[in-house]
Design an enzyme around this catalytic site. Structure first.
Site, mmCIF file in Angstrom:
data_model
loop_
_atom_site.group_PDB
_atom_site.id
_atom_site.type_symbol
_atom_site.label_atom_id
_atom_site.label_comp_id
_atom_site.label_asym_id
_atom_site.label_seq_id
_atom_site.Cartn_x
_atom_site.Cartn_y
_atom_site.Cartn_z
ATOM 1 N N GLU B 51 0.814 -1.216 0.000
ATOM 2 C CA GLU B 51 0.000 0.000 0.000
ATOM 3 C C GLU B 51 0.850 1.270 0.000
ATOM 4 O O GLU B 51 0.457 2.294 -0.529
ATOM 5 C CB GLU B 51 -0.950 0.038 1.200
ATOM 6 C CG GLU B 51 -2.123 -0.934 1.102
ATOM 7 C CD GLU B 51 -1.818 -2.270 1.760
ATOM 8 O OE1 GLU B 51 -0.638 -2.551 2.059
ATOM 9 O OE2 GLU B 51 -2.781 -3.057 1.966
ATOM 10 N N PHE B 113 -11.044 -7.261 14.198
ATOM 11 C CA PHE B 113 -9.945 -7.676 13.330
ATOM 12 C C PHE B 113 -9.693 -6.610 12.256
ATOM 13 O O PHE B 113 -10.623 -6.183 11.575
ATOM 14 C CB PHE B 113 -10.276 -9.024 12.668
ATOM 15 C CG PHE B 113 -9.221 -9.469 11.690
ATOM 16 C CD1 PHE B 113 -7.938 -9.771 12.122
ATOM 17 C CD2 PHE B 113 -9.502 -9.545 10.334
ATOM 18 C CE1 PHE B 113 -6.959 -10.157 11.222
ATOM 19 C CE2 PHE B 113 -8.529 -9.935 9.427
ATOM 20 C CZ PHE B 113 -7.246 -10.235 9.875
ATOM 21 N N GLN B 114 -8.450 -6.198 12.138
ATOM 22 C CA GLN B 114 -8.032 -5.169 11.178
ATOM 23 C C GLN B 114 -8.787 -3.848 11.350
ATOM 24 O O GLN B 114 -9.000 -3.114 10.391
ATOM 25 C CB GLN B 114 -8.133 -5.676 9.732
ATOM 26 C CG GLN B 114 -7.131 -6.805 9.449
ATOM 27 C CD GLN B 114 -6.972 -7.120 7.986
ATOM 28 O OE1 GLN B 114 -7.902 -6.982 7.199
ATOM 29 N NE2 GLN B 114 -5.780 -7.572 7.606
ATOM 30 N N LYS B 163 -17.466 -0.845 6.274
ATOM 31 C CA LYS B 163 -17.828 -1.871 5.301
ATOM 32 C C LYS B 163 -19.338 -1.890 5.046
ATOM 33 O O LYS B 163 -19.786 -2.000 3.901
ATOM 34 C CB LYS B 163 -17.354 -3.237 5.793
ATOM 35 C CG LYS B 163 -17.619 -4.349 4.779
ATOM 36 C CD LYS B 163 -16.934 -5.643 5.141
ATOM 37 C CE LYS B 163 -17.274 -6.686 4.071
ATOM 38 N NZ LYS B 163 -16.475 -7.891 4.194
ATOM 39 N N MET B 467 24.145 9.749 2.471
ATOM 40 C CA MET B 467 23.987 11.067 3.070
ATOM 41 C C MET B 467 24.354 11.033 4.552
ATOM 42 O O MET B 467 25.071 11.903 5.048
ATOM 43 C CB MET B 467 22.555 11.574 2.871
ATOM 44 C CG MET B 467 22.354 13.012 3.282
ATOM 45 S SD MET B 467 23.506 14.140 2.476
ATOM 46 C CE MET B 467 22.515 14.727 1.113
#
Lengths: 165, 553
Positions: B51, B113-114, B163, B467
């Protein structure tokens, strides 16, 4: 005169009463590292509009301007202004529970009278006092109360309004 | 018509001209993806490996194409994986709409969940965010999201939809997108004052940033500069504001800016700061920045004014419109004495690249510029290679240098390059990266391979985190803590494993041969270029310093 003028500034914010608005403002204040003393939120006469009052301890005009500029950008914010130091009226409410014995009771009643505070609960061993006024008046009252045995103190934080139109 | 919440999301995306989204499905996003399946003839879902890659792709798509980028992710880890991408977009003011699915509304707050409180997490890195649990609100919210993302100072907006709201069917009426608020015009008297300051100045200087690029004001800056003989320096985000070879172009200002740009900022008597933030990488010592100048700051965002540097004139307004008015007000002028001084400073060339036939960053970039054509889009990761690219790529046009400026996100590059290529299918996209950054996002090679995107990745491989290594050399007595990872990665082999063409080069001739082959490829190519780890980015002004502290060799 009250201490708001000297060491604090009051910022009044009109917002749409949408989810998380208070969280957005306090998150912003935290993220930008501004010092706030109190934050209050209350309904107004306009449906769906909430008034949030911030008391900040930064009084540098540049910092204040930054705080206002950042708050203004938040989507639910309708209006922000730093309140007038001299033309504004500020009030705060304090509740205080103190242990009382025979000796303390009469002196506490006297102090309450001088401050026009109300005794709203009295039992054999404790007393609850309610006081409304400018924050400086509440500070003065708290100073006197420090000699007594306090159980609980709560202050609502400041809310304010400019005089006139 | 009766549509599900998820279908309404698709309808609104179409109504806002979206034909490409970047994203990754998941449990809570099942219905969103089911709708995408149905709309797949009109909305192309570009599926990334991660993602985070999708969020950077949407960002690169927006920066290079000018349209709002859209990224879709599922709840929980899907949403949190977007956070770095959203923060990157936030710091560089990229218009982005991130749509996340969340668990069903009856599970919200129960640590399902999630489930994650993504609106809370993204509060400080979005212009605004929404949580929607009622399908009938989706249309309004998406319209608001696009309006907010693309108006004023642009930036990311997150829309989190439960959802059940994506499933529920409600009545939907198509509407035109909301009108953007009219740009805030500069006050005529203020424009006159600025023009008068320009006309009086002996040593004027433009300092332009991402705001100029975002508001499409480049042409007007060029015209004012030409008319009133004003040299122009730019922040990294302002790369492309002037054509590379324009005599008025001083290049980048700041920590790794040119000698000329930094000297000019120090000596100018009028600094016209447009669409910039005076960050600590430019105004390294904010009280000593442009000390001899009257500073005029013009920006779309009032909260940028007097934030980092106290200025003499702060104007909040639309930059495009202000520049148009200023062009009218300024008189034709020439500043020969100032120009002569600038020419002397421009002649001071400061770089740490060794002379010779070896592979070094400066000659690599020169070769890439020569072979890629004038219209190539360069996308970078973060670190030394990014600075070398900012300094040496021949920037000619706005929106052709895509880099994470504010947040400095290692791992930004590959995703952003994928987005840039999809927004500009006709243009050459070159991804410049380092071995540190590339280890963070090379997984998107599978995406570039799958979609057959001819992105050329040039890997500046010095086998150190260059760097930080440079700072450890300069300021930490050569104590190389955790900057020499001694990895065994074989990039050409890794490329082949992902379906990408992989090359390695250790001389400039080898590189040229690889690059020429890469230009002919129809899919992605990586070229692993071995460079010396001791080469530094120069010039450099250490943090908090001034031009007097500049390290040039």
């Amino acid at each position: 005169m009250d201490t708001i003028q000297n060491s604090r500034k009051v910022i009044s914010i009109l917002v749409d009463n949408k989810p998380n608005t208070l969280a957005r403002i306090s998150s912003l204040v935290g993220r930008r590292n501004y010092n706030i003393e109190t934050i209050t939120a209350s309904e107004t006469h306009m449906p769906g509009v909430t008034l949030i009052t911030l008391v900040v301890t930064d009084t540098d005009p540049d910092v204040l301007d930054q705080i206002v500029a950042h708050i203004e950008k938040l989507e639910p914010v309708r209006e922000v202004h730093v309140m007038d130091s001299t033309g504004g009226l500020y009030r705060e409410l304090l509740l205080l529970k103190v242990i009382v014995d025979k000796d303390a009771r009469s002196s506490l009643v006297e102090i309450a009278e001088v401050y026009r505070a109300k005794i709203i609960d009295l039992s054999r061993s404790s007393m609850i006092i309610e006081l409304t006024g400018e924050p400086s008046k509440l500070d003065g009252f708290m100073d006197l109360m420090s000699e007594y045995e306090l159980v609980e103190v709560c202050r609502t934080g400041v809310t304010g309004m400019n005089r006139g139109m | 018509m009766l549509l599900s919440g998820a279908q309404i999301v698709m309808e609104e995306l179409l109504a806002h001209g979206v034909d490409t989204v970047f994203g990754y499905p998941g449990g809570a996003a099942l219905d969103l993806y089911d709708a995408l399946y149905e709309y797949s003839d009109r909305i192309n879902n570009v599926m990334t490996a991660h993602e985070q890659g999708a969020s950077h792709a949407a960002d690169g798509y927006a920066r290079s194409g000018g349209k709002t980028g859209v990224v879709i992710a599922t709840s929980g880890p899907g949403a949190t994986n977007l956070v770095t991408g959203i923060a990157t977009a936030w710091m560089d003011s990229t218009p982005l709409v991130a749509i996340t699915a969340n668990v069903a509304s009856h599970l919200i707050g129960r640590d399902a969940f999630q489930e994650i409180y993504i609106t809370g997490i993204t509060m400080p890195i979005t212009k605004h965010n929404f949580q929607v649990s009622d399908a009938s609100e989706i249309s309004d919210v998406i319209r608001d999201a696009f309006r907010i993302a693309h108006s004023g100072r642009k930036g990311p907006v997150l829309v989190d939809i439960t959802k059940d709201a994506t499933i529920a069917k409600v009545e939907y009426e198509p509407r035109k997108p909301m009108d953007l608020p009219a740009p805030l015009c500069i006050d005529a008297s203020e424009a006159e004052k600025v023009a008068a300051l320009i006309n009086e100045a002996q040593r004027p200087l433009f300092y332009c940033g991402g705001g100029v690029i975002a508001s499409d004001a480049t042409d007007w800056i060029r015209r004012i500069a030409a008319k009133a003989d004003i040299p122009v320096c730019h922040s990294m985000m302002g790369a492309g504001v002037m054509p590379h070879d324009d005599p008025l172009n001083l290049g980048m200002v700041g920590m790794h800016g040119t000698v000329a740009a930094n000297r000019a900022a120090d000596e100018c008597d009028l600094l016209l700061a447009v669409g910039v933030r005076f960050p600590d990488r430019v105004a390294l010592s904010p009280k000593k920045f442009a000390p001899k100048a009257k500073i005029v700051h013009i920006d779309a965002d009032r909260s940028e004014l007097n934030k980092n540097v106290k200025v003499d004139m702060a104007i909040r307004c639309d930059i495009l419109q202000a520049m148009e008015m200023l062009h009218e007000g300024v008189a034709e002028a020439s500043h020969p004495v100032w120009m002569a001084k600038l020419a002397d400073w421009k002649a001071v060339c400061s770089r740490d690249c060794p002379e010779g036939d070896g592979l070094d960053p400066c000659s690599l970039i020169a070769k890439i510029s020569e072979l890629s054509g004038p219209d190539a889009i360069y996308v970078t990761d973060v670190g030394q290679h990014q600075m070398w690219a900012a300094q040496h790529v021949h920037h000619n046009e706005p929106k052709h240098f895509i880099t994470s400026g504010g947040l400095g996100t290692m791992g930004f590059g590959y995703g952003a390059a994928i987005g840039a290529k999809l927004a500009n299918p006709g243009k050459r996209v070159v991804h410049l990266t380092g071995d540190g950054s590339f280890h963070m996002n090379f997984n998107e090679g599978c995406t570039a391979a799958k979609y057959k995107l001819p992105i050329i990745t040039v890997l500046f491989n010095n086998r150190v985190l260059g760097m930080v290594y440079q700072w450890q050399t300069q300021f930490y007595g050569g104590r190389y803590s955790a900057t020499e990872p001694e990895r065994l990665t074989d990039f050409p082999k890794l490329a082949e494993a992902l379906g990408v063409k992989g090359y390695a080069a250790s001389t400039l001739e080898e590189f040229e041969a690889c690059y020429r082959k890469a230009l002919e490829e129809e899919g992605p190519v990586w070229i692993d270029c071995a460079i010396d780890r001791h080469i530094r980015v120069l010039p450099m002004i250490p943090g908090g310093g001034t031009v007097e502290d500049m390290i040039t060799e």
